[in-house]
Design an enzyme around this catalytic site. Structure first.
Site, PDB file in Angstrom:
ATOM      1  N   HIS A 111      43.575  23.476  77.318  1.00  0.00           N
ATOM      2  CA  HIS A 111      44.635  24.408  76.933  1.00  0.00           C
ATOM      3  C   HIS A 111      46.008  23.737  77.025  1.00  0.00           C
ATOM      4  CE1 HIS A 111      47.258  28.030  77.264  1.00  0.00           C
ATOM      5  NE2 HIS A 111      46.367  28.525  76.421  1.00  0.00           N
ATOM      6  N   SER A 314      28.565  30.816  74.060  1.00  0.00           N
ATOM      7  CA  SER A 314      29.940  31.074  73.641  1.00  0.00           C
ATOM      8  C   SER A 314      29.978  32.155  72.561  1.00  0.00           C
ATOM      9  CB  SER A 314      30.587  29.803  73.092  1.00  0.00           C
ATOM     10  OG  SER A 314      31.904  30.078  72.624  1.00  0.00           O
TER      11      SER A 314
END
Length: 374
Positions: A111, A314
């Site tokens: 991130h 996911s």
């Protein structure tokens, strides 16, 4: 202006599909608490002289996550944060205090906030390449560790990367460190599980992600898979590490072990309510329904000629970036090469919207191919 804004919000609430937020929440039971000036300043484990706090709820939230992430509550400590970035900063802060000479390693798919964190904390760092699916490149990590003389690596790992939903393999990372001759007490493992931290505890075959897998700290968002109207999250670590940063504050008669000091008192109440208002079986069912819908979206796109894919466990479905008209219409997060959709709780009953998106992406790809050939 307020009424117009309200209608805009109502129109778009359940059409959020490109970003990791769950809109299927209802906190109306807590509306009466907005009249109070809550402040969770300090350590929730110690009684505060400021009585308008939600420490009793924050304590139960942290007890819940300690159980979820396999660490005895008595030997753990953490708190409700403003979101994943604060949780990640806290983990890096603890690691830097333990190993002032440490080097932080993180992948290029980590991130973007981590690039800010290393500047703020002034931590020496190395950016490691990523594999095509978004995982950290283990060979490059091994090479970079071997190149540096420090005996104290700080490894920033991802359990669900932002764009690809990839999970770094903790077992491989620990094997690399062992091969390099680095003892367990000489490195630090932080896990950014902002989104997938509330997915893996509910799947049948999760990747390593918890303190049972020998991590040192973990950060999870509350507004993502759980769902909340305010960004929030939790960070959890070992109690022994926190003593390095504890500061006694005389005027509140408490110790502050956090980054922000004065903290939101509403979000612990919300997370507590979210935890208590459904059973663990219901939470598991919701996660598995999201995963099945992500599988459906992947298969449907493939059937229509869109090369979509997703990582194990996911709910992030990745596909080639469509035209600007399409990604703006659906608010898709994208890079130059890939875009994604994210299946969270509010999408379970919104399949018609998902099907419409899939149709538009497939049509857009065909038109792009036709223009390329022409």
């Amino acid at each position: 202006m307020l009424q117009d804004f309200f209608h805009t919000c109502k129109s778009n609430q359940f059409n959020v599909i490109g970003y990791p937020v769950s809109a299927d929440f209802n906190y109306q039971e807590l509306d009466k608490f907005w009249q109070f000036s809550f402040n969770n300043c300090g350590d929730w484990a110690v009684e505060s002289i400021y009585s308008l706090n939600t420490f009793r709820f924050e304590k139960e939230v942290m007890r819940y996550f300690a159980e979820k992430f396999s660490i005895p509550f008595e030997t753990s400590w953490g708190y409700v944060t403003n979101g994943g970035t604060e949780g990640n900063m806290y983990g890096c802060y603890l690691a830097r205090e333990i190993f002032p000479d440490g080097i932080l390693y993180f992948s290029e798919n980590t991130h973007y906030s981590v690039a800010k964190i290393v500047k703020l904390l002034r931590i020496e760092h190395r950016v490691v390449r990523s594999l095509p699916n978004g995982e950290i490149d283990y060979e490059d990590l091994q090479r970079q560790i071997a190149l540096n003389e420090t005996e104290h690596p700080i490894i920033f790992t991802n359990v669900g990367t932002t764009l690809h939903g990839a999970t770094d393999n903790l077992d491989k990372i620990k094997a690399i460190l062992k091969y390099a001759g680095i003892q367990r007490e000489d490195y630090y493992l932080h896990v950014d599980a902002a989104f997938h931290g509330m997915i893996l505890p509910f799947v049948d075959a999760p990747q390593p992600y918890s303190f049972a897998d020998d991590i040192d700290s973990i950060s999870v968002s509350g507004h993502k898979m759980i769902g909340a109207p305010i960004p929030c999250g939790v960070v959890l670590t070992k109690k022994e590490y926190v003593e390095n940063i504890s500061v006694a504050v005389d005027y509140i008669v408490a110790n502050d072990k956090t980054i922000t000091g004065s903290r939101n008192g509403i979000t612990p109440l919300m997370l507590w309510y979210a935890i208590k208002s459904s059973t663990e079986q219901e939470k598991e069912l919701r996660v598995k329904r999201c995963l099945r819908l992500a599988e459906y979206a992947t298969e449907k796109m493939n059937e229509k000629g869109v090369p979509a894919w997703r990582n194990p466990n996911s709910v992030i479905v990745v596909f080639p970036t469509p035209s600007e008209a399409v990604w703006r219409k659906y608010g898709l997060a994208n890079s130059a090469e890939y875009a994604h959709i994210i299946i969270t709780g509010h999408m379970i009953d919104n399949i018609q919207f998902l099907d419409q998106l899939i149709e538009d992406v497939a049509l857009d790809l065909k038109e792009d191919e036709t223009m390329t050939v022409a």
